[in-house]
Design a protein around this motif. Structure first.
Motif, PDB file in Angstrom:
ATOM      1  N   SER A  92       5.255   7.370  -8.692  1.00  0.00           N
ATOM      2  CA  SER A  92       4.347   6.651  -9.584  1.00  0.00           C
ATOM      3  C   SER A  92       4.260   5.206  -9.134  1.00  0.00           C
ATOM      4  O   SER A  92       5.095   4.717  -8.366  1.00  0.00           O
ATOM      5  CB  SER A  92       4.824   6.731 -11.039  1.00  0.00           C
ATOM      6  N   GLY A  93       3.230   4.500  -9.642  1.00  0.00           N
ATOM      7  CA  GLY A  93       3.027   3.127  -9.231  1.00  0.00           C
ATOM      8  C   GLY A  93       2.489   3.057  -7.809  1.00  0.00           C
ATOM      9  O   GLY A  93       1.749   3.943  -7.356  1.00  0.00           O
ATOM     10  N   SER A  94       2.884   2.032  -7.083  1.00  0.00           N
ATOM     11  CA  SER A  94       2.472   1.883  -5.692  1.00  0.00           C
ATOM     12  C   SER A  94       3.426   0.933  -4.990  1.00  0.00           C
ATOM     13  O   SER A  94       4.079   0.103  -5.630  1.00  0.00           O
ATOM     14  CB  SER A  94       1.033   1.362  -5.597  1.00  0.00           C
ATOM     15  N   ALA A  95       3.494   1.059  -3.679  1.00  0.00           N
ATOM     16  CA  ALA A  95       4.390   0.211  -2.895  1.00  0.00           C
ATOM     17  C   ALA A  95       3.835   0.069  -1.486  1.00  0.00           C
ATOM     18  O   ALA A  95       2.971   0.832  -1.051  1.00  0.00           O
ATOM     19  CB  ALA A  95       5.797   0.804  -2.858  1.00  0.00           C
ATOM     20  N   VAL A  96       4.357  -0.924  -0.786  1.00  0.00           N
ATOM     21  CA  VAL A  96       4.088  -1.078   0.642  1.00  0.00           C
ATOM     22  C   VAL A  96       5.403  -0.890   1.374  1.00  0.00           C
ATOM     23  O   VAL A  96       6.382  -1.605   1.106  1.00  0.00           O
ATOM     24  CB  VAL A  96       3.488  -2.460   0.964  1.00  0.00           C
ATOM     25  N   VAL A  97       5.429   0.087   2.253  1.00  0.00           N
ATOM     26  CA  VAL A  97       6.588   0.325   3.108  1.00  0.00           C
ATOM     27  C   VAL A  97       6.299  -0.349   4.445  1.00  0.00           C
ATOM     28  O   VAL A  97       5.315  -0.024   5.111  1.00  0.00           O
ATOM     29  CB  VAL A  97       6.840   1.828   3.293  1.00  0.00           C
ATOM     30  N   SER A  98       7.135  -1.295   4.815  1.00  0.00           N
ATOM     31  CA  SER A  98       6.935  -2.052   6.044  1.00  0.00           C
ATOM     32  C   SER A  98       8.032  -1.724   7.038  1.00  0.00           C
ATOM     33  O   SER A  98       9.203  -1.561   6.673  1.00  0.00           O
ATOM     34  CB  SER A  98       6.936  -3.556   5.756  1.00  0.00           C
ATOM     35  N   LEU A  99       7.649  -1.625   8.298  1.00  0.00           N
ATOM     36  CA  LEU A  99       8.603  -1.301   9.354  1.00  0.00           C
ATOM     37  C   LEU A  99       8.217  -1.999  10.647  1.00  0.00           C
ATOM     38  O   LEU A  99       7.054  -2.365  10.856  1.00  0.00           O
ATOM     39  CB  LEU A  99       8.695   0.215   9.560  1.00  0.00           C
ATOM     40  N   LEU A 120      12.338   9.338   4.630  1.00  0.00           N
ATOM     41  CA  LEU A 120      10.998   9.686   4.171  1.00  0.00           C
ATOM     42  C   LEU A 120      10.844   9.160   2.752  1.00  0.00           C
ATOM     43  O   LEU A 120      11.583   9.564   1.854  1.00  0.00           O
ATOM     44  CB  LEU A 120      10.801  11.203   4.198  1.00  0.00           C
ATOM     45  N   VAL A 121       9.902   8.238   2.542  1.00  0.00           N
ATOM     46  CA  VAL A 121       9.700   7.608   1.243  1.00  0.00           C
ATOM     47  C   VAL A 121       8.483   8.230   0.577  1.00  0.00           C
ATOM     48  O   VAL A 121       7.365   8.144   1.105  1.00  0.00           O
ATOM     49  CB  VAL A 121       9.511   6.090   1.374  1.00  0.00           C
ATOM     50  N   TYR A 122       8.689   8.843  -0.579  1.00  0.00           N
ATOM     51  CA  TYR A 122       7.624   9.499  -1.341  1.00  0.00           C
ATOM     52  C   TYR A 122       7.363   8.700  -2.612  1.00  0.00           C
ATOM     53  O   TYR A 122       8.305   8.338  -3.326  1.00  0.00           O
ATOM     54  CB  TYR A 122       8.045  10.927  -1.697  1.00  0.00           C
ATOM     55  N   VAL A 176       4.575  -4.779  13.629  1.00  0.00           N
ATOM     56  CA  VAL A 176       4.881  -4.557  12.218  1.00  0.00           C
ATOM     57  C   VAL A 176       3.777  -3.708  11.609  1.00  0.00           C
ATOM     58  O   VAL A 176       2.587  -3.980  11.802  1.00  0.00           O
ATOM     59  CB  VAL A 176       4.982  -5.892  11.459  1.00  0.00           C
ATOM     60  N   SER A 177       4.165  -2.675  10.869  1.00  0.00           N
ATOM     61  CA  SER A 177       3.218  -1.856  10.122  1.00  0.00           C
ATOM     62  C   SER A 177       3.514  -1.987   8.634  1.00  0.00           C
ATOM     63  O   SER A 177       4.669  -1.856   8.216  1.00  0.00           O
ATOM     64  CB  SER A 177       3.313  -0.383  10.531  1.00  0.00           C
ATOM     65  N   ASN A 178       2.487  -2.272   7.854  1.00  0.00           N
ATOM     66  CA  ASN A 178       2.582  -2.321   6.403  1.00  0.00           C
ATOM     67  C   ASN A 178       1.818  -1.125   5.855  1.00  0.00           C
ATOM     68  O   ASN A 178       0.599  -1.055   5.970  1.00  0.00           O
ATOM     69  CB  ASN A 178       1.980  -3.615   5.868  1.00  0.00           C
ATOM     70  N   ILE A 179       2.538  -0.166   5.274  1.00  0.00           N
ATOM     71  CA  ILE A 179       1.957   1.116   4.888  1.00  0.00           C
ATOM     72  C   ILE A 179       1.906   1.221   3.368  1.00  0.00           C
ATOM     73  O   ILE A 179       2.938   1.434   2.721  1.00  0.00           O
ATOM     74  CB  ILE A 179       2.776   2.287   5.481  1.00  0.00           C
ATOM     75  N   PRO A 180       0.749   1.095   2.759  1.00  0.00           N
ATOM     76  CA  PRO A 180       0.652   1.260   1.310  1.00  0.00           C
ATOM     77  C   PRO A 180       0.768   2.741   0.937  1.00  0.00           C
ATOM     78  O   PRO A 180       0.186   3.602   1.604  1.00  0.00           O
ATOM     79  CB  PRO A 180      -0.745   0.731   0.972  1.00  0.00           C
ATOM     80  N   ILE A 181       1.518   3.037  -0.103  1.00  0.00           N
ATOM     81  CA  ILE A 181       1.614   4.404  -0.604  1.00  0.00           C
ATOM     82  C   ILE A 181       1.411   4.414  -2.108  1.00  0.00           C
ATOM     83  O   ILE A 181       1.824   3.498  -2.820  1.00  0.00           O
ATOM     84  CB  ILE A 181       2.957   5.083  -0.237  1.00  0.00           C
ATOM     85  N   THR A 182       0.723   5.449  -2.585  1.00  0.00           N
ATOM     86  CA  THR A 182       0.470   5.689  -4.001  1.00  0.00           C
ATOM     87  C   THR A 182       0.958   7.098  -4.307  1.00  0.00           C
ATOM     88  O   THR A 182       1.364   7.833  -3.395  1.00  0.00           O
ATOM     89  CB  THR A 182      -1.019   5.532  -4.318  1.00  0.00           C
ATOM     90  N   GLN A 215       1.771  10.225  -1.821  1.00  0.00           N
ATOM     91  CA  GLN A 215       1.744   9.803  -0.429  1.00  0.00           C
ATOM     92  C   GLN A 215       3.148   9.453   0.049  1.00  0.00           C
ATOM     93  O   GLN A 215       4.026   9.098  -0.738  1.00  0.00           O
ATOM     94  CB  GLN A 215       0.812   8.597  -0.253  1.00  0.00           C
ATOM     95  N   VAL A 216       3.346   9.556   1.376  1.00  0.00           N
ATOM     96  CA  VAL A 216       4.656   9.298   1.962  1.00  0.00           C
ATOM     97  C   VAL A 216       4.538   8.330   3.126  1.00  0.00           C
ATOM     98  O   VAL A 216       3.473   8.177   3.727  1.00  0.00           O
ATOM     99  CB  VAL A 216       5.329  10.601   2.451  1.00  0.00           C
ATOM    100  N   ALA A 217       5.645   7.686   3.425  1.00  0.00           N
ATOM    101  CA  ALA A 217       5.791   6.879   4.634  1.00  0.00           C
ATOM    102  C   ALA A 217       7.094   7.298   5.292  1.00  0.00           C
ATOM    103  O   ALA A 217       8.108   7.493   4.612  1.00  0.00           O
ATOM    104  CB  ALA A 217       5.797   5.391   4.313  1.00  0.00           C
ATOM    105  N   ASN A 218       7.079   7.427   6.595  1.00  0.00           N
ATOM    106  CA  ASN A 218       8.263   7.875   7.328  1.00  0.00           C
ATOM    107  C   ASN A 218       8.815   6.746   8.183  1.00  0.00           C
ATOM    108  O   ASN A 218       8.064   6.071   8.903  1.00  0.00           O
ATOM    109  CB  ASN A 218       7.915   9.067   8.227  1.00  0.00           C
ATOM    110  N   ILE A 219      10.128   6.535   8.095  1.00  0.00           N
ATOM    111  CA  ILE A 219      10.804   5.533   8.907  1.00  0.00           C
ATOM    112  C   ILE A 219      11.781   6.244   9.842  1.00  0.00           C
ATOM    113  O   ILE A 219      12.746   6.864   9.385  1.00  0.00           O
ATOM    114  CB  ILE A 219      11.577   4.513   8.041  1.00  0.00           C
TER     115      ILE A 219
END
Length: 223
Positions: free
Chosen positions: A76-83, A71-73, A91-97, A100-104
């Motif tokens: 600060s800043g921002s990122a794209v979690v891709s899986l 689980l990626v939380y 392929v999913s590219n999930i922007p998080i700020t 926000q979280v992205a789950n792999i």
């Protein structure tokens, strides 16, 4: 209640750890990863974490965890979690700020790319140590002859293509690679294939073409 694996009355039982002192890897002052697992805090159950700091355009290399979900939380800043979803190969590219979280899910191929400077990510795993199988190992440890034969590649061309992957990079690209790109302006924008995803994704503006697949080894010092 989880099953106890240790005697909590013995000397040396720890309930505190300073993650800032548990450095896994340093690329530079702006790109590094701290870690916390059972080696660092022996009372942990089935949980561990990585504390990730990235500048714009830096990537935690493609990899998967065969023993844990992640689980990626975003702090600060921002990122794209891709899986890559192994059930439909999408392929999913999930922007998080921040917030926000992205789950792999466990065993899914994925990577994280910062889209702003001063990006701080917090990765939580449901295992005392996250195990890794990484792109760099797959590319460099698979015999050249097998890759060339299986995929109808010229072995010398393949060997030349992966030659830059000669160390454990962990956070890419390397500083040397970044300087070389800055010295060779005018490359075309890297190609990002269209993905079947509902998430908006703004491509970082690098202004160069990625010459090699710079995917490197991400190790974790577990026992």
């Amino acid at each position: 209640m989880p099953t106890s694996y240790m005697d909590y009355t013995k000397p040396g039982v720890a309930f505190f750890s300073d993650v800032n002192k548990n450095r896994l890897f340093t690329r530079n002052d702006e790109n590094y990863i701290n870690q916390l697992g059972r080696n660092e805090l022996n009372t942990l159950g089935n949980v561990s974490m990585l504390d990730i700091y990235l500048s714009n355009g830096r990537v935690v290399e493609p990899h998967y965890h065969q023993n844990a979900s992640e689980l990626v939380y975003c702090i600060s800043g921002s990122a794209v979690v891709s899986l890559i979803n192994p059930f439909n190969n999408e392929v999913s590219n999930i922007p998080i700020t921040p917030g926000q979280v992205a789950n792999i899910p466990q065993g899914w191929w994925h990577w994280e790319e910062a889209t702003n400077n001063n990006t701080h990510l917090f990765a939580i795993f449901d295992a005392p140590y996250p195990e890794y199988i990484l792109g760099s190992d797959i590319l460099t440890k698979t015999p050249v002859e097998i890759m060339a034969h299986t995929y109808c590649l010229d072995p010398e061309t393949w060997k030349e293509a992966i030659a830059p992957i000669n160390e454990s990079i962990i956070i890419g690209p390397t500083d040397e690679c970044t300087r070389e790109r800055e010295d060779h302006q005018g490359y075309s924008q890297p190609y990002y294939p269209e993905t079947n995803t509902n998430y908006p994704y703004t491509v970082p503006q690098y202004g160069y073409m990625q010459p090699y697949p710079n995917y490197y080894y991400l190790g974790y010092g577990y026992q």
